[in-house]
Design a protein around this motif. Structure first.
Motif, PDB file in Angstrom:
ATOM      1  N   GLY A 143       0.816  -1.203   0.000  1.00 15.31           N
ATOM      2  CA  GLY A 143       0.000   0.000   0.000  1.00 15.31           C
ATOM      3  C   GLY A 143       0.852   1.257   0.000  1.00 15.31           C
ATOM      4  O   GLY A 143       2.017   1.240   0.401  1.00 15.31           O
ATOM      5  N   ARG A 144       0.266   2.345  -0.423  1.00 18.40           N
ATOM      6  CA  ARG A 144       0.963   3.620  -0.488  1.00 18.40           C
ATOM      7  C   ARG A 144       0.964   4.260   0.900  1.00 18.40           C
ATOM      8  O   ARG A 144      -0.081   4.523   1.476  1.00 18.40           O
ATOM      9  CB  ARG A 144       0.275   4.545  -1.495  1.00 18.40           C
ATOM     10  CG  ARG A 144       1.075   5.781  -1.867  1.00 18.40           C
ATOM     11  CD  ARG A 144       0.337   6.635  -2.893  1.00 18.40           C
ATOM     12  NE  ARG A 144       0.158   5.952  -4.162  1.00 18.40           N
ATOM     13  CZ  ARG A 144       0.470   6.484  -5.343  1.00 18.40           C
ATOM     14  NH1 ARG A 144       0.983   7.704  -5.409  1.00 18.40           N
ATOM     15  NH2 ARG A 144       0.256   5.804  -6.461  1.00 18.40           N
ATOM     16  N   ARG A 188      -6.504  -5.270  -5.813  1.00 14.22           N
ATOM     17  CA  ARG A 188      -5.940  -3.931  -5.973  1.00 14.22           C
ATOM     18  C   ARG A 188      -4.434  -3.958  -6.214  1.00 14.22           C
ATOM     19  O   ARG A 188      -3.726  -3.011  -5.912  1.00 14.22           O
ATOM     20  CB  ARG A 188      -6.319  -3.077  -4.765  1.00 14.22           C
ATOM     21  CG  ARG A 188      -7.847  -2.928  -4.675  1.00 14.22           C
ATOM     22  CD  ARG A 188      -8.345  -2.301  -3.407  1.00 14.22           C
ATOM     23  NE  ARG A 188      -8.065  -0.892  -3.336  1.00 14.22           N
ATOM     24  CZ  ARG A 188      -8.546  -0.074  -2.402  1.00 14.22           C
ATOM     25  NH1 ARG A 188      -9.346  -0.556  -1.468  1.00 14.22           N
ATOM     26  NH2 ARG A 188      -8.240   1.198  -2.389  1.00 14.22           N
ATOM     27  N   GLN A 191       1.010   0.983  -9.853  1.00 16.86           N
ATOM     28  CA  GLN A 191       0.966   2.421 -10.116  1.00 16.86           C
ATOM     29  C   GLN A 191       1.799   3.193  -9.104  1.00 16.86           C
ATOM     30  O   GLN A 191       2.477   4.170  -9.460  1.00 16.86           O
ATOM     31  CB  GLN A 191      -0.485   2.919 -10.078  1.00 16.86           C
ATOM     32  CG  GLN A 191      -0.661   4.344 -10.583  1.00 16.86           C
ATOM     33  CD  GLN A 191      -0.216   4.499 -12.020  1.00 16.86           C
ATOM     34  OE1 GLN A 191      -0.635   3.746 -12.892  1.00 16.86           O
ATOM     35  NE2 GLN A 191       0.667   5.462 -12.276  1.00 16.86           N
ATOM     36  N   ALA A 192       1.783   2.768  -7.854  1.00 18.56           N
ATOM     37  CA  ALA A 192       2.580   3.444  -6.823  1.00 18.56           C
ATOM     38  C   ALA A 192       4.063   3.346  -7.141  1.00 18.56           C
ATOM     39  O   ALA A 192       4.812   4.316  -6.983  1.00 18.56           O
ATOM     40  CB  ALA A 192       2.285   2.854  -5.447  1.00 18.56           C
ATOM     41  N   SER A 223      -1.171  -6.598 -14.760  1.00 27.12           N
ATOM     42  CA  SER A 223      -1.122  -5.138 -14.715  1.00 27.12           C
ATOM     43  C   SER A 223       0.015  -4.594 -15.574  1.00 27.12           C
ATOM     44  O   SER A 223      -0.167  -3.629 -16.333  1.00 27.12           O
ATOM     45  CB  SER A 223      -0.962  -4.674 -13.271  1.00 27.12           C
ATOM     46  OG  SER A 223      -0.820  -3.265 -13.198  1.00 27.12           O
ATOM     47  N   ASP A 277      -3.043  -3.664  -8.980  1.00 25.31           N
ATOM     48  CA  ASP A 277      -2.720  -2.622  -9.956  1.00 25.31           C
ATOM     49  C   ASP A 277      -2.339  -1.314  -9.266  1.00 25.31           C
ATOM     50  O   ASP A 277      -1.514  -0.550  -9.781  1.00 25.31           O
ATOM     51  CB  ASP A 277      -3.917  -2.392 -10.883  1.00 25.31           C
ATOM     52  CG  ASP A 277      -3.602  -1.423 -11.999  1.00 25.31           C
ATOM     53  OD1 ASP A 277      -2.835  -1.790 -12.913  1.00 25.31           O
ATOM     54  OD2 ASP A 277      -4.095  -0.279 -11.955  1.00 25.31           O
ATOM     55  N   GLU A 278      -2.913  -1.058  -8.085  1.00 21.14           N
ATOM     56  CA  GLU A 278      -2.574   0.157  -7.333  1.00 21.14           C
ATOM     57  C   GLU A 278      -1.121   0.118  -6.878  1.00 21.14           C
ATOM     58  O   GLU A 278      -0.442   1.154  -6.828  1.00 21.14           O
ATOM     59  CB  GLU A 278      -3.502   0.320  -6.128  1.00 21.14           C
ATOM     60  CG  GLU A 278      -4.952   0.570  -6.500  1.00 21.14           C
ATOM     61  CD  GLU A 278      -5.836   0.738  -5.287  1.00 21.14           C
ATOM     62  OE1 GLU A 278      -5.293   0.853  -4.150  1.00 21.14           O
ATOM     63  OE2 GLU A 278      -7.070   0.741  -5.453  1.00 21.14           O
ATOM     64  N   GLU A 279      -0.640  -1.087  -6.556  1.00 15.31           N
ATOM     65  CA  GLU A 279       0.755  -1.210  -6.130  1.00 15.31           C
ATOM     66  C   GLU A 279       1.699  -0.939  -7.303  1.00 15.31           C
ATOM     67  O   GLU A 279       2.727  -0.285  -7.148  1.00 15.31           O
ATOM     68  CB  GLU A 279       1.004  -2.613  -5.576  1.00 15.31           C
ATOM     69  CG  GLU A 279       2.187  -2.713  -4.650  1.00 15.31           C
ATOM     70  CD  GLU A 279       1.940  -2.094  -3.288  1.00 15.31           C
ATOM     71  OE1 GLU A 279       2.920  -1.875  -2.555  1.00 15.31           O
ATOM     72  OE2 GLU A 279       0.773  -1.835  -2.939  1.00 15.31           O
TER      73      GLU A 279
END
Length: 357
Positions: A178-179, A329, A335-336, A265, A331-333
Protein backbone atom coordinates in the motif's frame (compact mmCIF):
# COMPACT_ATOMS: atom_id res chain seq x y z
CA UNK A 1 0.19 20.80 35.46
CA UNK A 2 1.53 17.46 34.22
CA UNK A 3 3.86 17.52 31.26
CA UNK A 4 2.71 15.64 28.15
CA UNK A 5 4.72 12.45 27.57
CA UNK A 6 7.41 12.63 24.90
CA UNK A 7 7.28 10.15 22.00
CA UNK A 8 10.29 9.54 19.77
CA UNK A 9 9.82 7.82 16.39
CA UNK A 10 12.93 6.43 14.71
CA UNK A 11 12.96 5.87 10.96
CA UNK A 12 10.54 8.77 10.57
CA UNK A 13 11.64 9.33 6.97
CA UNK A 14 11.02 5.69 6.10
CA UNK A 15 7.96 3.87 4.84
CA UNK A 16 6.62 2.49 8.12
CA UNK A 17 8.10 5.10 10.47
CA UNK A 18 6.91 7.97 8.28
CA UNK A 19 3.43 6.49 8.05
CA UNK A 20 3.32 5.99 11.84
CA UNK A 21 4.25 9.64 12.32
CA UNK A 22 1.57 10.81 9.88
CA UNK A 23 -1.02 8.62 11.59
CA UNK A 24 -0.11 9.90 15.04
CA UNK A 25 -0.36 13.49 13.82
CA UNK A 26 -3.78 12.82 12.29
CA UNK A 27 -5.24 11.65 15.59
CA UNK A 28 -5.81 14.79 17.61
CA UNK A 29 -6.38 12.88 20.85
CA UNK A 30 -2.97 11.22 20.58
CA UNK A 31 -1.03 14.24 19.31
CA UNK A 32 -2.65 16.40 22.00
CA UNK A 33 -1.75 13.90 24.72
CA UNK A 34 1.92 13.67 23.79
CA UNK A 35 4.83 15.62 22.32
CA UNK A 36 5.98 14.04 19.06
CA UNK A 37 9.66 13.83 18.11
CA UNK A 38 11.01 12.33 14.89
CA UNK A 39 14.55 11.09 14.16
CA UNK A 40 16.02 11.47 10.67
CA UNK A 41 19.52 11.01 9.27
CA UNK A 42 19.89 13.67 6.58
CA UNK A 43 19.25 17.37 6.21
CA UNK A 44 16.99 16.67 3.23
CA UNK A 45 14.81 14.42 5.40
CA UNK A 46 14.77 17.03 8.17
CA UNK A 47 13.57 19.65 5.71
CA UNK A 48 10.82 17.35 4.45
CA UNK A 49 9.48 16.85 7.99
CA UNK A 50 10.00 20.43 9.15
CA UNK A 51 6.55 21.54 7.97
CA UNK A 52 4.85 19.09 10.31
CA UNK A 53 3.84 19.67 13.92
CA UNK A 54 6.71 17.56 15.17
CA UNK A 55 10.10 18.18 16.73
CA UNK A 56 12.57 16.94 14.11
CA UNK A 57 15.87 15.57 15.45
CA UNK A 58 18.85 14.68 13.29
CA UNK A 59 21.40 12.25 14.69
CA UNK A 60 22.76 8.73 14.23
CA UNK A 61 21.17 6.12 16.48
CA UNK A 62 24.45 4.22 16.64
CA UNK A 63 25.91 7.22 18.50
CA UNK A 64 25.23 6.43 22.18
CA UNK A 65 25.98 9.96 23.39
CA UNK A 66 23.69 11.50 20.78
CA UNK A 67 20.84 9.15 21.69
CA UNK A 68 21.25 9.82 25.40
CA UNK A 69 21.27 13.58 24.85
CA UNK A 70 18.18 13.44 22.63
CA UNK A 71 16.19 11.40 25.15
CA UNK A 72 17.21 13.58 28.09
CA UNK A 73 16.88 16.98 26.45
CA UNK A 74 13.53 16.19 24.81
CA UNK A 75 12.13 14.31 27.81
CA UNK A 76 11.33 11.13 25.87
CA UNK A 77 9.13 8.56 27.61
CA UNK A 78 8.13 6.35 24.68
CA UNK A 79 10.29 5.24 21.75
CA UNK A 80 8.74 3.70 18.65
CA UNK A 81 11.68 2.07 16.89
CA UNK A 82 10.88 1.62 13.20
CA UNK A 83 14.33 2.34 11.77
CA UNK A 84 15.93 -1.11 11.79
CA UNK A 85 15.02 -4.61 12.95
CA UNK A 86 18.46 -6.18 12.70
CA UNK A 87 20.97 -4.02 14.57
CA UNK A 88 21.20 -4.79 18.31
CA UNK A 89 23.45 -1.77 18.94
CA UNK A 90 20.67 0.66 18.02
CA UNK A 91 18.29 -1.08 20.39
CA UNK A 92 20.85 -1.04 23.20
CA UNK A 93 21.49 2.70 22.79
CA UNK A 94 17.80 3.56 22.75
CA UNK A 95 16.84 1.37 25.70
CA UNK A 96 19.78 2.45 27.84
CA UNK A 97 18.84 6.09 27.28
CA UNK A 98 15.28 5.33 28.35
CA UNK A 99 16.62 3.47 31.38
CA UNK A 100 18.60 6.53 32.45
CA UNK A 101 15.48 8.64 32.15
CA UNK A 102 13.54 6.09 34.18
CA UNK A 103 16.18 6.23 36.92
CA UNK A 104 16.23 10.05 36.91
CA UNK A 105 12.45 10.63 36.97
CA UNK A 106 11.06 7.51 38.57
CA UNK A 107 8.36 7.44 35.88
CA UNK A 108 7.68 4.49 33.56
CA UNK A 109 9.24 4.49 30.10
CA UNK A 110 8.39 2.35 27.08
CA UNK A 111 10.19 0.86 24.07
CA UNK A 112 8.30 -0.45 21.02
CA UNK A 113 10.52 -2.50 18.72
CA UNK A 114 9.66 -3.47 15.13
CA UNK A 115 10.56 -7.01 14.04
CA UNK A 116 9.58 -9.14 11.00
CA UNK A 117 7.38 -12.22 10.55
CA UNK A 118 9.72 -13.99 8.09
CA UNK A 119 11.91 -14.77 11.11
CA UNK A 120 9.27 -17.27 12.25
CA UNK A 121 9.17 -19.33 9.05
CA UNK A 122 10.67 -22.73 8.35
CA UNK A 123 12.73 -21.17 5.55
CA UNK A 124 14.37 -18.87 8.10
CA UNK A 125 15.22 -21.79 10.39
CA UNK A 126 12.19 -21.62 12.69
CA UNK A 127 11.49 -25.21 13.84
CA UNK A 128 8.38 -24.74 16.00
CA UNK A 129 5.62 -24.64 13.38
CA UNK A 130 2.32 -22.97 14.27
CA UNK A 131 2.83 -20.00 16.57
CA UNK A 132 0.54 -17.59 18.39
CA UNK A 133 1.84 -14.27 19.67
CA UNK A 134 0.65 -15.36 23.11
CA UNK A 135 3.04 -18.33 23.06
CA UNK A 136 6.39 -18.29 24.87
CA UNK A 137 8.15 -16.75 21.88
CA UNK A 138 11.02 -15.23 23.82
CA UNK A 139 11.90 -18.58 25.38
CA UNK A 140 11.74 -20.29 21.99
CA UNK A 141 13.96 -17.63 20.42
CA UNK A 142 16.40 -17.85 23.32
CA UNK A 143 16.59 -21.63 23.05
CA UNK A 144 17.07 -21.50 19.29
CA UNK A 145 19.80 -18.86 19.43
CA UNK A 146 21.80 -18.76 16.23
CA UNK A 147 23.20 -15.87 14.27
CA UNK A 148 20.09 -14.48 12.61
CA UNK A 149 20.42 -10.70 13.15
CA UNK A 150 16.69 -10.09 13.62
CA UNK A 151 16.38 -12.84 16.23
CA UNK A 152 19.42 -11.52 18.06
CA UNK A 153 17.90 -8.03 18.07
CA UNK A 154 14.57 -9.33 19.41
CA UNK A 155 16.37 -10.99 22.31
CA UNK A 156 18.41 -7.89 23.04
CA UNK A 157 15.27 -5.75 23.05
CA UNK A 158 13.60 -7.94 25.68
CA UNK A 159 16.66 -8.53 27.84
CA UNK A 160 18.10 -5.01 27.79
CA UNK A 161 14.68 -3.53 28.55
CA UNK A 162 14.28 -5.82 31.56
CA UNK A 163 17.78 -4.91 32.74
CA UNK A 164 17.09 -1.16 32.42
CA UNK A 165 13.56 -1.25 33.91
CA UNK A 166 12.02 -0.29 30.56
CA UNK A 167 8.64 -1.69 29.51
CA UNK A 168 9.10 -3.27 26.08
CA UNK A 169 6.91 -4.48 23.24
CA UNK A 170 7.76 -6.16 19.93
CA UNK A 171 5.47 -5.59 16.95
CA UNK A 172 6.23 -8.29 14.40
CA UNK A 173 5.66 -6.76 10.97
CA UNK A 174 4.64 -8.93 7.97
CA UNK A 175 4.88 -8.18 4.26
CA UNK A 176 3.52 -4.64 4.04
CA UNK A 177 1.91 -3.13 0.98
CA UNK A 178 0.00 0.00 0.00
CA UNK A 179 0.96 3.62 -0.49
CA UNK A 180 2.27 5.15 2.72
CA UNK A 181 1.42 8.67 3.81
CA UNK A 182 4.74 9.76 5.27
CA UNK A 183 6.70 12.69 3.90
CA UNK A 184 9.55 10.71 2.33
CA UNK A 185 9.44 7.02 1.38
CA UNK A 186 5.91 5.95 0.44
CA UNK A 187 6.29 2.35 -0.76
CA UNK A 188 7.52 -0.85 0.82
CA UNK A 189 10.51 -2.95 -0.22
CA UNK A 190 9.67 -6.47 -1.38
CA UNK A 191 6.68 -5.94 -3.66
CA UNK A 192 8.19 -2.88 -5.40
CA UNK A 193 11.38 -4.91 -5.97
CA UNK A 194 9.35 -7.70 -7.60
CA UNK A 195 7.57 -5.17 -9.81
CA UNK A 196 10.78 -3.39 -10.78
CA UNK A 197 12.48 -6.69 -11.61
CA UNK A 198 9.56 -7.62 -13.87
CA UNK A 199 9.85 -4.31 -15.71
CA UNK A 200 13.61 -4.63 -16.10
CA UNK A 201 13.51 -8.25 -17.29
CA UNK A 202 10.33 -7.71 -19.38
CA UNK A 203 8.99 -10.78 -17.63
CA UNK A 204 7.42 -11.37 -14.22
CA UNK A 205 8.94 -14.22 -12.23
CA UNK A 206 7.74 -16.36 -9.37
CA UNK A 207 9.59 -18.77 -7.10
CA UNK A 208 9.42 -22.52 -7.67
CA UNK A 209 7.40 -22.92 -4.47
CA UNK A 210 4.25 -20.94 -3.79
CA UNK A 211 4.08 -19.07 -0.51
CA UNK A 212 1.35 -17.46 1.54
CA UNK A 213 3.17 -15.29 4.07
CA UNK A 214 1.52 -12.97 6.59
CA UNK A 215 0.65 -9.57 5.14
CA UNK A 216 -1.01 -6.29 6.04
CA UNK A 217 -1.80 -2.97 4.41
CA UNK A 218 0.27 -0.05 5.68
CA UNK A 219 -2.84 1.65 7.07
CA UNK A 220 -3.60 -1.41 9.21
CA UNK A 221 0.02 -1.63 10.37
CA UNK A 222 0.14 1.95 11.63
CA UNK A 223 -3.25 1.50 13.28
CA UNK A 224 -1.78 -1.24 15.49
CA UNK A 225 1.08 1.04 16.60
CA UNK A 226 -1.45 3.76 17.34
CA UNK A 227 -3.63 1.49 19.46
CA UNK A 228 -0.65 0.29 21.48
CA UNK A 229 0.62 3.81 22.13
CA UNK A 230 -2.89 4.93 23.08
CA UNK A 231 -3.08 2.11 25.65
CA UNK A 232 0.29 3.23 27.04
CA UNK A 233 -0.83 6.85 27.31
CA UNK A 234 -3.97 5.70 29.13
CA UNK A 235 -1.81 3.73 31.59
CA UNK A 236 -3.56 0.49 30.65
CA UNK A 237 -1.88 -2.78 31.53
CA UNK A 238 -1.09 -4.72 28.35
CA UNK A 239 1.24 -7.70 27.75
CA UNK A 240 4.86 -6.59 27.60
CA UNK A 241 8.42 -7.80 27.95
CA UNK A 242 8.77 -11.54 27.37
CA UNK A 243 5.01 -11.70 26.81
CA UNK A 244 4.85 -8.56 24.69
CA UNK A 245 5.00 -9.90 21.13
CA UNK A 246 2.31 -8.63 18.73
CA UNK A 247 1.84 -10.20 15.30
CA UNK A 248 0.67 -7.51 12.87
CA UNK A 249 -0.84 -10.07 10.50
CA UNK A 250 -4.11 -9.07 8.85
CA UNK A 251 -4.24 -11.86 6.24
CA UNK A 252 -2.05 -14.03 4.04
CA UNK A 253 -0.51 -13.06 0.71
CA UNK A 254 -0.95 -15.81 -1.93
CA UNK A 255 2.27 -15.10 -3.85
CA UNK A 256 1.63 -16.93 -7.11
CA UNK A 257 -1.83 -15.42 -7.49
CA UNK A 258 -0.50 -12.00 -6.59
CA UNK A 259 2.40 -12.19 -9.03
CA UNK A 260 -0.09 -13.14 -11.73
CA UNK A 261 -2.08 -10.01 -10.89
CA UNK A 262 1.12 -7.97 -11.11
CA UNK A 263 1.98 -9.56 -14.47
CA UNK A 264 -1.48 -8.76 -15.82
CA UNK A 265 -1.12 -5.14 -14.71
CA UNK A 266 2.33 -4.73 -16.24
CA UNK A 267 1.27 -6.42 -19.48
CA UNK A 268 -1.73 -4.10 -19.80
CA UNK A 269 0.73 -1.20 -19.59
CA UNK A 270 3.04 -2.74 -22.20
CA UNK A 271 5.85 -3.13 -19.67
CA UNK A 272 6.32 -6.91 -20.05
CA UNK A 273 6.27 -9.08 -23.16
CA UNK A 274 3.42 -11.29 -21.96
CA UNK A 275 1.43 -11.98 -18.78
CA UNK A 276 2.76 -15.51 -18.30
CA UNK A 277 4.80 -16.09 -15.15
CA UNK A 278 8.25 -17.62 -15.32
CA UNK A 279 10.05 -19.54 -12.55
CA UNK A 280 13.26 -17.95 -11.27
CA UNK A 281 16.14 -20.06 -12.66
CA UNK A 282 17.78 -20.10 -9.24
CA UNK A 283 17.62 -18.41 -5.86
CA UNK A 284 20.91 -16.69 -6.64
CA UNK A 285 19.54 -15.11 -9.80
CA UNK A 286 16.41 -14.02 -7.95
CA UNK A 287 18.52 -12.44 -5.22
CA UNK A 288 20.62 -10.60 -7.77
CA UNK A 289 17.59 -9.31 -9.70
CA UNK A 290 15.80 -8.21 -6.54
CA UNK A 291 18.93 -6.82 -4.84
CA UNK A 292 18.23 -8.86 -1.72
CA UNK A 293 20.62 -10.92 0.44
CA UNK A 294 20.85 -14.42 -1.03
CA UNK A 295 20.77 -16.03 2.42
CA UNK A 296 17.29 -14.63 3.09
CA UNK A 297 15.71 -15.00 -0.36
CA UNK A 298 13.85 -18.27 0.37
CA UNK A 299 12.28 -16.88 3.52
CA UNK A 300 11.24 -13.74 1.67
CA UNK A 301 9.97 -15.41 -1.50
CA UNK A 302 8.49 -18.78 -0.53
CA UNK A 303 7.68 -18.71 3.18
CA UNK A 304 4.22 -19.20 4.60
CA UNK A 305 4.64 -19.76 8.31
CA UNK A 306 1.91 -20.64 10.75
CA UNK A 307 1.33 -17.41 12.66
CA UNK A 308 -1.80 -16.41 14.55
CA UNK A 309 -2.24 -12.92 16.04
CA UNK A 310 -3.97 -12.99 19.43
CA UNK A 311 -2.38 -10.17 21.44
CA UNK A 312 -2.92 -7.76 18.55
CA UNK A 313 -6.64 -8.43 18.35
CA UNK A 314 -7.02 -8.32 22.12
CA UNK A 315 -5.74 -4.75 21.96
CA UNK A 316 -8.70 -3.91 19.76
CA UNK A 317 -6.92 -4.04 16.40
CA UNK A 318 -9.38 -4.50 13.53
CA UNK A 319 -7.56 -4.57 10.18
CA UNK A 320 -9.65 -3.39 7.24
CA UNK A 321 -7.76 -5.13 4.41
CA UNK A 322 -7.98 -8.85 3.57
CA UNK A 323 -6.49 -11.19 0.97
CA UNK A 324 -9.30 -10.48 -1.49
CA UNK A 325 -8.65 -6.73 -1.46
CA UNK A 326 -4.92 -7.41 -1.64
CA UNK A 327 -5.34 -9.32 -4.91
CA UNK A 328 -8.00 -7.09 -6.43
CA UNK A 329 -5.94 -3.93 -5.97
CA UNK A 330 -2.54 -5.16 -7.13
CA UNK A 331 -2.72 -2.62 -9.96
CA UNK A 332 -2.57 0.16 -7.33
CA UNK A 333 0.76 -1.21 -6.13
CA UNK A 334 2.11 -1.15 -9.67
CA UNK A 335 0.97 2.42 -10.12
CA UNK A 336 2.58 3.44 -6.82
CA UNK A 337 5.91 1.99 -7.94
CA UNK A 338 5.65 3.83 -11.26
CA UNK A 339 4.73 7.09 -9.52
CA UNK A 340 7.20 7.07 -6.66
CA UNK A 341 10.91 6.86 -6.09
CA UNK A 342 11.83 3.45 -4.68
CA UNK A 343 15.34 3.95 -3.36
CA UNK A 344 16.78 1.11 -1.32
CA UNK A 345 16.77 1.47 2.42
CA UNK A 346 19.62 0.80 4.82
CA UNK A 347 17.92 -2.37 6.10
CA UNK A 348 19.22 -4.60 3.34
CA UNK A 349 22.59 -2.88 3.30
CA UNK A 350 22.82 -3.86 6.97
CA UNK A 351 21.85 -7.47 6.22
CA UNK A 352 24.23 -7.70 3.29
CA UNK A 353 27.27 -6.40 5.16
CA UNK A 354 28.21 -9.69 6.92
CA UNK A 355 28.07 -11.52 3.58
CA UNK A 356 30.33 -8.99 1.92
CA UNK A 357 32.98 -8.81 4.68
Amino acid sequence: MNRAPGILITGAAGYIGGSILADFLSHTNLSAAATLNAVVRTEEQAQALSKLSVNVLRFEINDEAAVTAAVEQNEIDIIVHAANSSDPLLVINLIQALGRRRAATGKPVYFIHSSVTTLFSEEAGWPHGMLKDTDSIYEKEKELGGTHPVRQTNLVAVEKAEECDVTSFIIVVPNVYGRGNGECRKVSILIPALIQAGIKLKKVHKFDTDGSPPAAHISDIVALYGILVDRILRNQDVPNGKNGYYFAMAHRAPWWAYMQAIANSLYARGLVVDPELEIWPSDEEAAEALHFPAQFIRAMGTASGGLEPVNSYRLGWQPLWNDEAFLERADEEVQAVLDLDTIRTSLFDQLLRPAMD
